[in-house]
Design a protein around this motif. Sequence first.
Motif, PDB file in Angstrom:
ATOM      1  N   ALA A   1      82.361  82.822  75.114  1.00 56.38           N
ATOM      2  CA  ALA A   1      81.361  83.522  74.297  1.00 56.38           C
ATOM      3  C   ALA A   1      81.305  85.009  74.644  1.00 56.38           C
ATOM      4  O   ALA A   1      80.922  85.823  73.808  1.00 56.38           O
ATOM      5  CB  ALA A   1      79.986  82.888  74.470  1.00 56.38           C
ATOM      6  N   LYS A   4      83.829  80.514  79.518  1.00 60.05           N
ATOM      7  CA  LYS A   4      82.963  81.672  79.253  1.00 60.05           C
ATOM      8  C   LYS A   4      83.458  82.460  78.041  1.00 60.05           C
ATOM      9  O   LYS A   4      83.296  83.673  77.966  1.00 60.05           O
ATOM     10  CB  LYS A   4      82.879  82.549  80.489  1.00 60.05           C
ATOM     11  CG  LYS A   4      82.226  81.826  81.653  1.00 60.05           C
ATOM     12  CD  LYS A   4      82.063  82.690  82.866  1.00 60.05           C
ATOM     13  CE  LYS A   4      81.407  81.865  83.955  1.00 60.05           C
ATOM     14  NZ  LYS A   4      81.291  82.585  85.212  1.00 60.05           N
ATOM     15  N   LYS A  15      79.751  77.198  69.103  1.00 59.14           N
ATOM     16  CA  LYS A  15      78.424  77.820  69.045  1.00 59.14           C
ATOM     17  C   LYS A  15      77.623  77.589  70.307  1.00 59.14           C
ATOM     18  O   LYS A  15      76.431  77.850  70.341  1.00 59.14           O
ATOM     19  CB  LYS A  15      77.669  77.275  67.836  1.00 59.14           C
ATOM     20  CG  LYS A  15      78.363  77.608  66.535  1.00 59.14           C
ATOM     21  CD  LYS A  15      77.604  77.109  65.357  1.00 59.14           C
ATOM     22  CE  LYS A  15      78.439  77.348  64.118  1.00 59.14           C
ATOM     23  NZ  LYS A  15      77.762  77.859  63.010  1.00 59.14           N
ATOM     24  N   GLY A  16      78.280  77.079  71.338  1.00 64.09           N
ATOM     25  CA  GLY A  16      77.595  76.829  72.598  1.00 64.09           C
ATOM     26  C   GLY A  16      77.168  78.120  73.261  1.00 64.09           C
ATOM     27  O   GLY A  16      77.577  79.216  72.865  1.00 64.09           O
ATOM     28  N   LYS A  17      76.370  77.983  74.274  1.00 66.98           N
ATOM     29  CA  LYS A  17      75.857  79.147  74.993  1.00 66.98           C
ATOM     30  C   LYS A  17      76.989  79.962  75.642  1.00 66.98           C
ATOM     31  O   LYS A  17      76.932  81.179  75.662  1.00 66.98           O
ATOM     32  CB  LYS A  17      74.865  78.670  76.060  1.00 66.98           C
ATOM     33  CG  LYS A  17      74.126  79.760  76.748  1.00 66.98           C
ATOM     34  CD  LYS A  17      73.069  79.167  77.670  1.00 66.98           C
ATOM     35  CE  LYS A  17      72.249  80.239  78.308  1.00 66.98           C
ATOM     36  NZ  LYS A  17      71.226  79.686  79.191  1.00 66.98           N
ATOM     37  N   ALA A  18      78.026  79.282  76.134  1.00 66.49           N
ATOM     38  CA  ALA A  18      79.089  79.990  76.845  1.00 66.49           C
ATOM     39  C   ALA A  18      80.501  79.621  76.372  1.00 66.49           C
ATOM     40  O   ALA A  18      81.361  80.481  76.298  1.00 66.49           O
ATOM     41  CB  ALA A  18      78.974  79.718  78.344  1.00 66.49           C
ATOM     42  N   ARG A  19      80.745  78.374  76.084  1.00 64.23           N
ATOM     43  CA  ARG A  19      82.106  77.896  75.780  1.00 64.23           C
ATOM     44  C   ARG A  19      82.558  78.287  74.377  1.00 64.23           C
ATOM     45  O   ARG A  19      81.773  78.316  73.444  1.00 64.23           O
ATOM     46  CB  ARG A  19      82.173  76.380  75.922  1.00 64.23           C
ATOM     47  CG  ARG A  19      81.983  75.909  77.338  1.00 64.23           C
ATOM     48  CD  ARG A  19      82.094  74.407  77.441  1.00 64.23           C
ATOM     49  NE  ARG A  19      83.407  73.906  77.103  1.00 64.23           N
ATOM     50  CZ  ARG A  19      84.419  73.794  77.953  1.00 64.23           C
ATOM     51  NH1 ARG A  19      84.265  74.156  79.200  1.00 64.23           N
ATOM     52  NH2 ARG A  19      85.579  73.320  77.561  1.00 64.23           N
ATOM     53  N   ARG A  20      83.858  78.537  74.266  1.00 66.02           N
ATOM     54  CA  ARG A  20      84.507  78.767  72.979  1.00 66.02           C
ATOM     55  C   ARG A  20      85.894  78.125  73.043  1.00 66.02           C
ATOM     56  O   ARG A  20      86.415  77.860  74.121  1.00 66.02           O
ATOM     57  CB  ARG A  20      84.653  80.259  72.660  1.00 66.02           C
ATOM     58  CG  ARG A  20      83.340  80.992  72.439  1.00 66.02           C
ATOM     59  CD  ARG A  20      82.649  80.542  71.154  1.00 66.02           C
ATOM     60  NE  ARG A  20      81.438  81.283  70.898  1.00 66.02           N
ATOM     61  CZ  ARG A  20      80.241  80.968  71.364  1.00 66.02           C
ATOM     62  NH1 ARG A  20      80.097  79.928  72.155  1.00 66.02           N
ATOM     63  NH2 ARG A  20      79.175  81.682  71.066  1.00 66.02           N
TER      64      ARG A  20
END
Length: 107
Positions: A66, A64, A78-83
């Motif tokens: 992001a 999570k 740039k994923g919805k949640a992952r960094r």
Amino acid sequence: MDETVKSTIIETVVARAKDLRPSIHIGSKYGGTIFVTDPEFPDSVSLVGGVYGYKDYVSVEFSKGAGFDDPNGLLAGKGKARRHVKLHSLGDIDAMNVAGFLSQAFA
């Protein structure tokens, strides 16, 4: 990246995770070491991230990420949640604020 350096980086990140949250569960999945808050549910909300060794770097990934506070823009992805952050040396663990991001992941 030398395999000894890679292993040392991974071991150090795992040790920091255990220092920050002694109750964290460490597992193996997706070719790396994962951090889960509840081993009964390792694939759901319990998976907070992991550390993975690649040819040229070690990646510390946050499920999570992001939503993390990252004023210096260290987190990539740039994923919805992952960094994630990429570590190329032992010194990058501090330079890339791994402990701070792990603390946020475990909160």
